[in-house]
Design an enzyme around this catalytic site. Structure first.
Site, mmCIF file in Angstrom:
data_model
loop_
_atom_site.group_PDB
_atom_site.id
_atom_site.type_symbol
_atom_site.label_atom_id
_atom_site.label_comp_id
_atom_site.label_asym_id
_atom_site.label_seq_id
_atom_site.Cartn_x
_atom_site.Cartn_y
_atom_site.Cartn_z
ATOM 1 N N GLY A 252 -21.110 0.958 -3.827
ATOM 2 C CA GLY A 252 -22.489 0.801 -3.354
ATOM 3 C C GLY A 252 -23.504 0.847 -4.477
ATOM 4 O O GLY A 252 -24.468 0.067 -4.487
ATOM 5 N N TYR A 253 -23.288 1.739 -5.430
ATOM 6 C CA TYR A 253 -24.232 1.853 -6.547
ATOM 7 C C TYR A 253 -24.293 0.536 -7.329
ATOM 8 O O TYR A 253 -25.356 -0.023 -7.560
ATOM 9 C CB TYR A 253 -23.837 3.013 -7.477
ATOM 10 C CG TYR A 253 -24.522 2.919 -8.827
ATOM 11 C CD1 TYR A 253 -25.895 3.181 -8.939
ATOM 12 C CD2 TYR A 253 -23.824 2.528 -9.975
ATOM 13 C CE1 TYR A 253 -26.537 3.054 -10.170
ATOM 14 C CE2 TYR A 253 -24.461 2.400 -11.198
ATOM 15 C CZ TYR A 253 -25.812 2.666 -11.291
ATOM 16 O OH TYR A 253 -26.447 2.516 -12.495
ATOM 17 N N LYS B 104 0.857 -1.187 0.000
ATOM 18 C CA LYS B 104 0.000 0.000 0.000
ATOM 19 C C LYS B 104 0.887 1.228 0.000
ATOM 20 O O LYS B 104 1.982 1.215 0.575
ATOM 21 C CB LYS B 104 -0.881 0.020 1.259
ATOM 22 C CG LYS B 104 -2.150 0.828 1.103
ATOM 23 C CD LYS B 104 -3.109 0.152 0.157
ATOM 24 C CE LYS B 104 -4.510 0.645 0.266
ATOM 25 N NZ LYS B 104 -5.449 -0.289 -0.374
ATOM 26 N N GLY C 45 -21.793 5.184 -3.760
ATOM 27 C CA GLY C 45 -20.684 5.591 -4.619
ATOM 28 C C GLY C 45 -20.440 4.502 -5.649
ATOM 29 O O GLY C 45 -21.346 3.719 -5.974
ATOM 30 N N ASN C 46 -19.218 4.392 -6.122
ATOM 31 C CA ASN C 46 -18.919 3.370 -7.137
ATOM 32 C C ASN C 46 -19.331 1.983 -6.647
ATOM 33 O O ASN C 46 -20.098 1.278 -7.298
ATOM 34 C CB ASN C 46 -17.424 3.416 -7.493
ATOM 35 C CG ASN C 46 -17.009 2.213 -8.319
ATOM 36 O OD1 ASN C 46 -16.866 1.110 -7.798
ATOM 37 N ND2 ASN C 46 -16.865 2.394 -9.619
ATOM 38 N N GLY D 210 -24.090 3.993 1.396
ATOM 39 C CA GLY D 210 -23.111 4.556 0.455
ATOM 40 C C GLY D 210 -23.475 4.197 -0.969
ATOM 41 O O GLY D 210 -23.497 3.015 -1.320
HETATM 42 P P1 NAD Z 1 -16.868 6.511 -3.647
HETATM 43 O O1 NAD Z 1 -16.147 7.767 -3.272
HETATM 44 O O2 NAD Z 1 -17.245 6.287 -5.069
HETATM 45 O O3 NAD Z 1 -18.251 6.413 -2.820
HETATM 46 C C1 NAD Z 1 -18.376 6.616 -1.474
HETATM 47 C C2 NAD Z 1 -19.848 6.799 -1.144
HETATM 48 O O4 NAD Z 1 -19.991 6.889 0.259
HETATM 49 C C3 NAD Z 1 -20.476 8.050 -1.729
HETATM 50 O O5 NAD Z 1 -21.758 7.729 -2.223
HETATM 51 C C4 NAD Z 1 -20.635 8.967 -0.532
HETATM 52 O O6 NAD Z 1 -21.772 9.840 -0.665
HETATM 53 C C5 NAD Z 1 -20.868 7.955 0.559
HETATM 54 N N1 NAD Z 1 -20.568 8.459 1.883
HETATM 55 C C6 NAD Z 1 -19.570 9.299 2.272
HETATM 56 N N2 NAD Z 1 -19.654 9.537 3.591
HETATM 57 C C7 NAD Z 1 -20.707 8.825 4.031
HETATM 58 C C8 NAD Z 1 -21.313 8.647 5.294
HETATM 59 N N3 NAD Z 1 -20.876 9.292 6.374
HETATM 60 N N4 NAD Z 1 -22.351 7.795 5.383
HETATM 61 C C9 NAD Z 1 -22.812 7.155 4.300
HETATM 62 N N5 NAD Z 1 -22.312 7.307 3.084
HETATM 63 C C10 NAD Z 1 -21.264 8.131 2.958
HETATM 64 O O7 NAD Z 1 -15.977 5.331 -3.062
HETATM 65 P P2 NAD Z 1 -15.989 3.798 -3.496
HETATM 66 O O8 NAD Z 1 -14.950 3.581 -4.530
HETATM 67 O O9 NAD Z 1 -17.393 3.372 -3.765
HETATM 68 O O10 NAD Z 1 -15.445 3.109 -2.164
HETATM 69 C C11 NAD Z 1 -16.310 2.852 -1.061
HETATM 70 C C12 NAD Z 1 -15.606 1.913 -0.095
HETATM 71 O O11 NAD Z 1 -15.280 0.707 -0.763
HETATM 72 C C13 NAD Z 1 -14.288 2.420 0.488
HETATM 73 O O12 NAD Z 1 -14.145 1.886 1.797
HETATM 74 C C14 NAD Z 1 -13.238 1.786 -0.407
HETATM 75 O O13 NAD Z 1 -11.981 1.658 0.249
HETATM 76 C C15 NAD Z 1 -13.883 0.438 -0.641
HETATM 77 N N6 NAD Z 1 -13.408 -0.267 -1.833
HETATM 78 C C16 NAD Z 1 -13.553 0.269 -3.067
HETATM 79 C C17 NAD Z 1 -13.150 -0.464 -4.187
HETATM 80 C C18 NAD Z 1 -13.370 0.077 -5.564
HETATM 81 O O14 NAD Z 1 -13.181 -0.695 -6.506
HETATM 82 N N7 NAD Z 1 -13.809 1.311 -5.751
HETATM 83 C C19 NAD Z 1 -12.548 -1.719 -4.028
HETATM 84 C C20 NAD Z 1 -12.400 -2.259 -2.743
HETATM 85 C C21 NAD Z 1 -12.851 -1.513 -1.655
#
Ligand code: NAD
Length: 422
Positions: A228-229, A111, A225-226, A223
């Site tokens: 959760g959606y 990391k 985001g990427n 959530g």
């Molecule tokens: P992102 O920035 O696209 O989305 C994050 C989402 O969380 C947004 O919808 C935001 O509005 C919401 N959010 C922020 N603060 C919040 C709160 N207090 N309560 C509820 N929702 C809140 O990020 P992502 O890429 O979707 O990543 C989300 C999680 O998944 C992170 O922990 C990341 O480390 C993990 N992750 C992501 C990936 C990936 O491929 N993107 C892979 C493994 C793990």
């Protein structure tokens, strides 16, 4: 919970090791290997000097922790955040070792991070900082050495700048050294939805084990985001009842728990109104309330440490699928386990992302460009196998799912270490 994430990571390794030790005849060798795994193999710490737009020079602390590469090149993202610390980067690198071993992809764990708030920098400053970081880590990375990727606040564009800088130094193309790149320069199709896609395969397997039928299974996703959606959308497409979702401003829950939400309609509402609140047929809930809803499956997909000793007792779900990294604290793990609430750990549930990163690397090494269908056809059985492997260990040792996944992962790494004679 211990405040230091690295001490937490070490404690988790100790727990897995104590379950594994009886399997190893040579205790001395086993203990020596575990001792080696307690700390990263290499730790790079540098200070980057950047010319800011105002002409002044600013310094930024940056790290790359390479935890273990017994199973293959180090692999892990690069995080830009003001909370980045050496202890956090070390912990995250160890978790990457277990994540790659959990799915069986041939990587170790690493990391990187820079202590910076990128929202305070101009685009040009972010580019100069990213190029400086790439220059600093160039001696330590490579397609067969260490393969970085995006993490919190780093993007495909940032990977493109880093790759460009790296290739300038080594004097040839080597796209596989960074993953999570834009498609135009060697990224993989399917990466965008990969984490959600892998997560719903886990949800399906879990539902089977708990004898839950999708149409009668209610799901709440924190959530949008990427991750959760895509998780919510794909789960709904598989027939699960996604009855509650949220973003940073709060959540909504369906008035009729038998009727799931149309996720694309929720997103369209958010785009139009600026918030998901007020979506037809729903009422508003806070993010804290969403975690305590009486749903079958709870999916934290935003932040770390949201289910803690404080609120774990109020979780009503039958099971949790951890899509965010680290959403459940170690103390909460124990509380949930005592309440018979199963929590599928992040090292498995969200491993679809790193797995498609691995496919990106393979395509780059061979000069292939797979279709999305090919990518998903390779991803899905891998997630199912990893789930079943974890489930078997959970039943065999009667331990919670995180510990089961860790025992399997640590065993794979220990065996590779012993075979190498390290
Ligand atoms: P992102 O920035 O696209 O989305 C994050 C989402 O969380 C947004 O919808 C935001 O509005 C919401 N959010 C922020 N603060 C919040 C709160 N207090 N309560 C509820 N929702 C809140 O990020 P992502 O890429 O979707 O990543 C989300 C999680 O998944 C992170 O922990 C990341 O480390 C993990 N992750 C992501 C990936 C990936 O491929 N993107 C892979 C493994 C793990």
């Amino acid at each position: 919970m211990l405040n230091n994430p690295f001490l937490n990571a070490q404690e988790q390794l100790r727990q897995a090791a104590s379950l594994l030790e009886p399997q190893y005849g040579d205790k001395k060798v086993f203990r020596a290997v575990i001792q080696t795994l307690m700390t990263p193999q290499n730790l790079v710490q540098v200070e980057l000097s950047i010319k800011m737009d105002n002409g002044k020079t600013q310094k930024f602390k940056a790290f790359r922790s390479q935890h273990n590469d017994a199973r293959g090149p180090f692999k892990g993202g690069i995080r830009y955040h003001y909370n980045v610390s050496v202890e956090e980067v070390k912990a995250l690198s160890m978790w990457m070792t277990w994540k790659c071993a959990t799915t069986g992809i041939p990587y170790g764990g690493a990391k990187g991070g820079i202590i910076v708030d990128p929202s305070k920098l101009s685009k040009g400053e972010v580019e100069r900082l990213s190029r400086a970081y790439a220059r600093a880590i160039t001696p330590y990375i490579g397609v067969w050495k260490d393969v970085p990727a995006p993490d919190v606040n780093t993007t495909g564009q940032i990977m493109a700048w880093m790759l460009d800088e790296y290739e300038k130094i080594i004097g040839r193309h080597e796209p596989g050294v960074f993953t999570g790149k834009p498609l135009e320069i060697g990224g993989s199709l399917g990466r965008e939805e990969a984490t959600g896609k892998g997560g719903v395969r886990v949800l399906e397997q879990l539902a089977k084990k708990l004898q839950l039928k999708p149409a009668q299974t209610t799901v709440a996703v924190q959530g949008l985001g990427n991750v959760g959606y895509w998780f919510a959308k794909l789960a709904a497409e598989l027939g699960f009842n996604v009855v509650a979702v949220s973003d940073s401003r709060g959540g909504i829950v369906s008035n009729d728990m038998k009727k799931g939400l149309n996720i694309d309609a929720v997103m369209a509402h958010k785009k139009k109104m600026g918030s998901i609140a007020g979506f037809t047929g729903t009422r508003s809930v806070s993010n804290a309330e969403l975690l305590e809803l009486p749903v079958d499956v709870l999916v934290p997909a935003a932040l770390e440490n949201v289910i803690t000793a404080e609120n774990a007792g109020r979780v009503h779900a039958k099971a949790i699928v951890e899509m965010a990294n680290g959403p459940v604290t170690p103390e909460a793990d124990e509380i949930l386990w005592k309440k018979h609430i199963l929590s599928v750990p992040d090292v498995l549930s969200n491993a679809g992302g790193v797995t498609v990163s691995y496919f990106e690397w393979v395509q780059n090494l061979y000069g292939y460009a797979w279709t999305k269908k090919e990518v998903f056809a390779k991803l899905e059985p891998l997630m199912v196998d990893a789930f079943n492997h974890m489930w078997d260990m959970h039943e065999k040792k009667n331990v919670h799912l995180r510990l089961a996944a860790y025992v399997n992962a640590v065993k794979r790494v220990v065996d590779a270490m012993i075979l190498r004679g390290r």
